[in-house]
Scaffold this motif. Sequence first.
Motif, PDB file in Angstrom:
ATOM      1  N   LEU A 112       0.770  -1.122   0.133  1.00  0.00           N
ATOM      2  CA  LEU A 112      -0.151   0.052  -0.028  1.00  0.00           C
ATOM      3  C   LEU A 112       0.889   1.264  -0.043  1.00  0.00           C
ATOM      4  CD1 LEU A 112      -2.718  -0.962   2.497  1.00  0.00           C
ATOM      5  CD2 LEU A 112      -2.896  -0.819   0.328  1.00  0.00           C
ATOM      6  N   THR A 113       0.411   2.353  -0.902  1.00  0.00           N
ATOM      7  CA  THR A 113       1.153   3.720  -0.885  1.00  0.00           C
ATOM      8  C   THR A 113       0.872   4.364   0.545  1.00  0.00           C
ATOM      9  OG1 THR A 113      -0.633   4.719  -1.792  1.00  0.00           O
ATOM     10  CG2 THR A 113       0.795   3.985  -3.270  1.00  0.00           C
ATOM     11  N   ASP A 114       1.937   4.930   1.067  1.00  0.00           N
ATOM     12  CA  ASP A 114       1.938   5.944   2.224  1.00  0.00           C
ATOM     13  C   ASP A 114       1.454   7.147   1.869  1.00  0.00           C
ATOM     14  OD1 ASP A 114       4.133   7.222   1.033  1.00  0.00           O
ATOM     15  OD2 ASP A 114       5.749   6.287   2.298  1.00  0.00           O
ATOM     16  N   SER A 115       1.734   8.131   2.953  1.00  0.00           N
ATOM     17  CA  SER A 115       0.890   9.489   2.723  1.00  0.00           C
ATOM     18  C   SER A 115       1.808  10.484   1.641  1.00  0.00           C
ATOM     19  CB  SER A 115       1.220  10.145   4.107  1.00  0.00           C
ATOM     20  OG  SER A 115       2.577  10.212   4.375  1.00  0.00           O
ATOM     21  N   LYS A 116       2.824   9.841   1.508  1.00  0.00           N
ATOM     22  CA  LYS A 116       3.650  10.394   0.026  1.00  0.00           C
ATOM     23  C   LYS A 116       3.294   9.806  -1.128  1.00  0.00           C
ATOM     24  CE  LYS A 116       7.376  12.414   2.669  1.00  0.00           C
ATOM     25  NZ  LYS A 116       8.844  12.563   2.915  1.00  0.00           N
ATOM     26  N   GLY A 117       2.370   8.945  -1.240  1.00  0.00           N
ATOM     27  CA  GLY A 117       2.173   8.204  -2.506  1.00  0.00           C
ATOM     28  C   GLY A 117       3.234   7.015  -2.849  1.00  0.00           C
ATOM     29  N   TYR A 118       4.245   6.714  -1.938  1.00  0.00           N
ATOM     30  CA  TYR A 118       5.267   5.885  -2.038  1.00  0.00           C
ATOM     31  C   TYR A 118       4.929   4.485  -1.715  1.00  0.00           C
ATOM     32  CZ  TYR A 118       9.746   3.586  -1.488  1.00  0.00           C
ATOM     33  OH  TYR A 118      10.749   2.894  -1.543  1.00  0.00           O
ATOM     34  N   TYR A 119       5.438   3.517  -2.421  1.00  0.00           N
ATOM     35  CA  TYR A 119       5.224   2.037  -2.206  1.00  0.00           C
ATOM     36  C   TYR A 119       6.650   1.398  -2.629  1.00  0.00           C
ATOM     37  CZ  TYR A 119       5.208   0.789  -7.065  1.00  0.00           C
ATOM     38  OH  TYR A 119       5.634   0.573  -8.309  1.00  0.00           O
ATOM     39  N   ILE A 120       6.663   0.118  -1.862  1.00  0.00           N
ATOM     40  CA  ILE A 120       7.605  -0.689  -2.223  1.00  0.00           C
ATOM     41  C   ILE A 120       7.449  -2.018  -1.979  1.00  0.00           C
ATOM     42  CG2 ILE A 120       8.853  -0.348   0.064  1.00  0.00           C
ATOM     43  CD1 ILE A 120      11.520  -0.649  -1.360  1.00  0.00           C
ATOM     44  N   ILE A 121       7.673  -2.928  -2.936  1.00  0.00           N
ATOM     45  CA  ILE A 121       7.363  -4.335  -2.925  1.00  0.00           C
ATOM     46  C   ILE A 121       8.755  -5.215  -2.987  1.00  0.00           C
ATOM     47  CG2 ILE A 121       6.053  -6.385  -3.723  1.00  0.00           C
ATOM     48  CD1 ILE A 121       4.476  -4.558  -5.316  1.00  0.00           C
ATOM     49  N   LYS A 122       9.091  -5.831  -1.803  1.00  0.00           N
ATOM     50  CA  LYS A 122      10.630  -6.462  -1.649  1.00  0.00           C
ATOM     51  C   LYS A 122      10.303  -7.934  -1.921  1.00  0.00           C
ATOM     52  CE  LYS A 122      11.837  -3.274   1.684  1.00  0.00           C
ATOM     53  NZ  LYS A 122      12.592  -2.900   3.116  1.00  0.00           N
ATOM     54  N   ASN A 123      11.499  -8.462  -2.255  1.00  0.00           N
ATOM     55  CA  ASN A 123      11.845  -9.635  -2.278  1.00  0.00           C
ATOM     56  C   ASN A 123      11.056 -10.414  -3.402  1.00  0.00           C
ATOM     57  OD1 ASN A 123      13.779  -9.614  -0.479  1.00  0.00           O
ATOM     58  ND2 ASN A 123      12.055  -9.974   0.978  1.00  0.00           N
ATOM     59  N   VAL A 124      10.765  -9.910  -4.543  1.00  0.00           N
ATOM     60  CA  VAL A 124       9.973 -10.440  -5.820  1.00  0.00           C
ATOM     61  C   VAL A 124      10.991 -11.196  -6.674  1.00  0.00           C
ATOM     62  CG1 VAL A 124       8.491 -10.008  -7.858  1.00  0.00           C
ATOM     63  CG2 VAL A 124       8.498  -8.384  -5.814  1.00  0.00           C
ATOM     64  N   PRO A 125      10.580 -12.432  -6.806  1.00  0.00           N
ATOM     65  CA  PRO A 125      11.455 -13.478  -7.667  1.00  0.00           C
ATOM     66  C   PRO A 125      11.759 -12.630  -9.210  1.00  0.00           C
ATOM     67  CG  PRO A 125       9.887 -14.669  -6.482  1.00  0.00           C
ATOM     68  CD  PRO A 125       9.356 -13.218  -6.122  1.00  0.00           C
ATOM     69  N   ALA A 126      12.869 -12.804  -9.766  1.00  0.00           N
ATOM     70  CA  ALA A 126      13.122 -12.304 -10.898  1.00  0.00           C
ATOM     71  C   ALA A 126      12.200 -13.010 -11.945  1.00  0.00           C
ATOM     72  CB  ALA A 126      14.607 -12.426 -11.316  1.00  0.00           C
ATOM     73  N   GLY A 127      11.966 -11.993 -12.829  1.00  0.00           N
ATOM     74  CA  GLY A 127      10.827 -12.212 -13.945  1.00  0.00           C
ATOM     75  C   GLY A 127      10.058 -11.274 -14.415  1.00  0.00           C
ATOM     76  N   ASN A 128       9.034 -11.412 -15.404  1.00  0.00           N
ATOM     77  CA  ASN A 128       8.288 -10.519 -15.960  1.00  0.00           C
ATOM     78  C   ASN A 128       6.893 -10.726 -15.296  1.00  0.00           C
ATOM     79  OD1 ASN A 128      10.302  -9.692 -17.827  1.00  0.00           O
ATOM     80  ND2 ASN A 128       9.924 -11.467 -19.242  1.00  0.00           N
ATOM     81  N   TYR A 129       6.481  -9.429 -14.868  1.00  0.00           N
ATOM     82  CA  TYR A 129       5.019  -9.280 -14.155  1.00  0.00           C
ATOM     83  C   TYR A 129       4.223  -8.306 -14.780  1.00  0.00           C
ATOM     84  CZ  TYR A 129       7.719 -12.204 -10.972  1.00  0.00           C
ATOM     85  OH  TYR A 129       8.460 -13.272 -10.449  1.00  0.00           O
ATOM     86  N   THR A 130       2.998  -8.254 -14.395  1.00  0.00           N
ATOM     87  CA  THR A 130       1.980  -7.050 -14.435  1.00  0.00           C
ATOM     88  C   THR A 130       1.848  -6.406 -12.944  1.00  0.00           C
ATOM     89  OG1 THR A 130       0.994  -8.111 -16.272  1.00  0.00           O
ATOM     90  CG2 THR A 130      -0.197  -6.320 -15.172  1.00  0.00           C
ATOM     91  N   LEU A 131       1.961  -5.152 -12.679  1.00  0.00           N
ATOM     92  CA  LEU A 131       1.586  -4.475 -11.826  1.00  0.00           C
ATOM     93  C   LEU A 131       0.420  -3.593 -11.749  1.00  0.00           C
ATOM     94  CD1 LEU A 131       3.586  -4.360  -9.293  1.00  0.00           C
ATOM     95  CD2 LEU A 131       4.252  -2.191  -9.812  1.00  0.00           C
TER      96      LEU A 131
END
Length: 865
Positions: A112-131
Amino acid sequence: MLIENTPNTKKMVFVLLNYGMILHLLPFFRYVYTIYRVLPAIVNRNYFCAIKFELQKENMGAIKKWIFVVGVLFFGYNAFGQGNIEGTVKDSSGKAVEFVSITVQEKNITSLTDSKGYYIIKNVPAGNYTLVSNLVGYSMTSKPVTVKDNSTVKLDFESLNKVYELYGVTVNGVVAITGIGHLSETHDNVIYAGKKTEVMTLDSLNANAAQDNPREVLGRVPGSNYSETEGEGFPSNGIGFRGLNPTQSIETNTRQNGYNITGDIYGYPESYYLPPLEAVERVEVTLGASALEFGPQFGGTINYIIKQAPTDKPFEFTTEETTGSYGLMNLFNSVGGTYKKWSYYAFVEGNHTNGWRPNSDYEQLTGFGRVQYKASDKLKIGLEYSLLRNKIHMPGGLDDAEFNENPDQSFRSRNWLTTPWNVMALTADYKINDNTTLSLKSAYNRSSRSILWRSEDGGPESKDSINPVTLTYDEREVEHEYFRNSTTELRLLSSYNIGGRKQVLGIGVRFYAGSMIRQEGGTGTTGSDFNYTDSANYYGNDLTFTSVNVAAFVENTFHIGNKLSVTPGFRLEYLKSSAKGYVSTDDDSLINVNESKSRYIPLAGLGIQFRTTNATHIYANASQAYTPIEYSYQYPLGYDTLAKIDPNLKDITGYNIDLGWTGSVKDFLNFDVGAFLMRYNNVIAFEYLPTANGTSYYSYETNVADAIHQGVETYVELNVVKMFTHASKIGTLSFFNSFSYDQAKYIDGVYKGNWAEYAPITIERFGVTYQYKTFSTTFLISNTAKQYTDANNTVYDPSALVGIIPAYRVMDWSSTLKIKNYHIKFGINNVADARYFTLRTVEYPGPGIIPAMGRSFYLGFGASF
């Protein structure tokens, strides 16, 4: 809400929960002393688990070793071949958007984004995805992304367009998880950061709404205790939290759509009108710190939110028809819709039953209407009206021997009650700018209560009988109360930045003016019918009570970093109350009453909230509270010989402290675990004292002592199927457990060490829900420990006015089948036909034991068009 990472989260949670879930199923919660713990196991900052177990010293070492081994086995998983995704989300104006869900579609990993609109998703296996970005009220956006080993890719979402304003939600399917949740940091112009809150969404629960069974809805709130007296002389059941008196919800600030609906919140806080559950969208409960935002009382605030009008059609019709045991017939109809800038919603419910006991039949009509006008994108105005009309036959109370012999008998055939209720409300919401909103809620209550009964003199063993001289019944007693009060609350909520962090300021004022006329001891008829004729036109007591209250309150949430917030608050109340008129003494002499009291009550509090993950947070709060003296305590002597009042009563004062952890894991686990402490000074209760000649007893209302209520409250809900798949072919199975341990004792005075009244040491409810497509069924077991009813902790007294309320277990079963826009509901309340009671009373609606309802069946049909 969802939690970050990882493919093995579900497996780990299942393993660590297994021990606790087995304990839930052991012989239906026969705990001698149970403590709930939630243990975070955060491996690679991605795993979350919740463990609940019975405290057994001989097993503690083994359990700790087992948890350590599990942690080691999973440590380091996904440490290689992974990367991170980060970015910001902004709307079309370039403003950062908070609480946007950012999901890696192929892996179902979310942040989820914080008050600044920032998000981070960690430890995603390498590859091609849809966000995918998603937020209710905004268009959904998706973008491709490539994650490489040991690197961070930046991906921003810009020009997120708002597509509609959300007025309401209609749940078309059966939801077998998330039966309970919590309010966000700000809601309806109120700051809830750092407070303990619970929210029950009615569409997500299997519940007997036609009979407003409190166990099936509010029973999920840990520590909720009920006075199950609906139809026994009260129009609605009462609720109390944390060992406070549940009778008519006198210790709970009861509201509808945010405004007061009780008789008089400062002088007569009893709830005679409650909206039918068929019309309720959700129930919001705030415990502990509610006094800062809402004023009295210690027992928290319960707010019934009525359903909103559908926004996508000009007209919708809904009907619910329910029949059941003891001649139950319940008919609920509602209409609603939206046309241009106008929206409306209205319902009418008619309810009739012959009653479980003889002389307990009642008829009730409840109605509600709302019209809203959206003048502009900034201003919305609404008008609401609620009504209640009823006629209740009161069967009276029993003594212990009568209850043990046959709890469904009645010896009072001439007692009646009616409570016509009228509440009108004006609401307005104005958006000053993107950061500041203003809300107004103004309610006017014009209602009354009338009782017609054979006097309680002589106790429950004194039966109705024919006078051998007149060959008729004795004349009944007539009592009337008339309520007139208005409450206006104005709230402003504004966000601003300090050091680049969003801060929130909430300020408000309230003005209240109320009056109640109480007339007791009138001379009624000698008949048995519903007839309030006062033949003498004279009352033993005739009093007029008034109260005026002005309150100002302020709270501010300071965000420190991305996870921590601190919310200090302050409230100042001015209260003036008066009593004028006369009362009669036992020898029929009159005492003139002309009393007035004014006081200023300052209240302060501090809340702390720490976000442990995007979907979980720790809350802590310490807040002062008070409960003012009720009208019934403001005159020197009662008219009745069974009750006396201390003329020097003081307001109840003290504070609440909360500490807990709440949140969810994806859509398969909800939890809320916490501890509380409540200091309750100048407790008002009754002593049971002998008369001067020693031949009988009477109750004496006074400040008996100070008390401390302390304990733990836990709620766990787990959907075991959704832990592994969302495409189950066999349906889903979920469990929930609500548990409280409350040690409520007097700490000084002659009652030091005694238990507080109506404070069971444990309350536990365990439910199982199975859902297959559009069919859902729930089985609920409720266990409540024994309770005392007086400060003396009397175990037994022949009068039955005081004594133990024995421990009891009640089982309920309910089911729902939905077929397109139709549905069928059926079930059994009190499946095992347990014989129990929740109230002893020295007067109305008794005196004596008021039995709770035995086994009953119901079948309902509903449709929407």
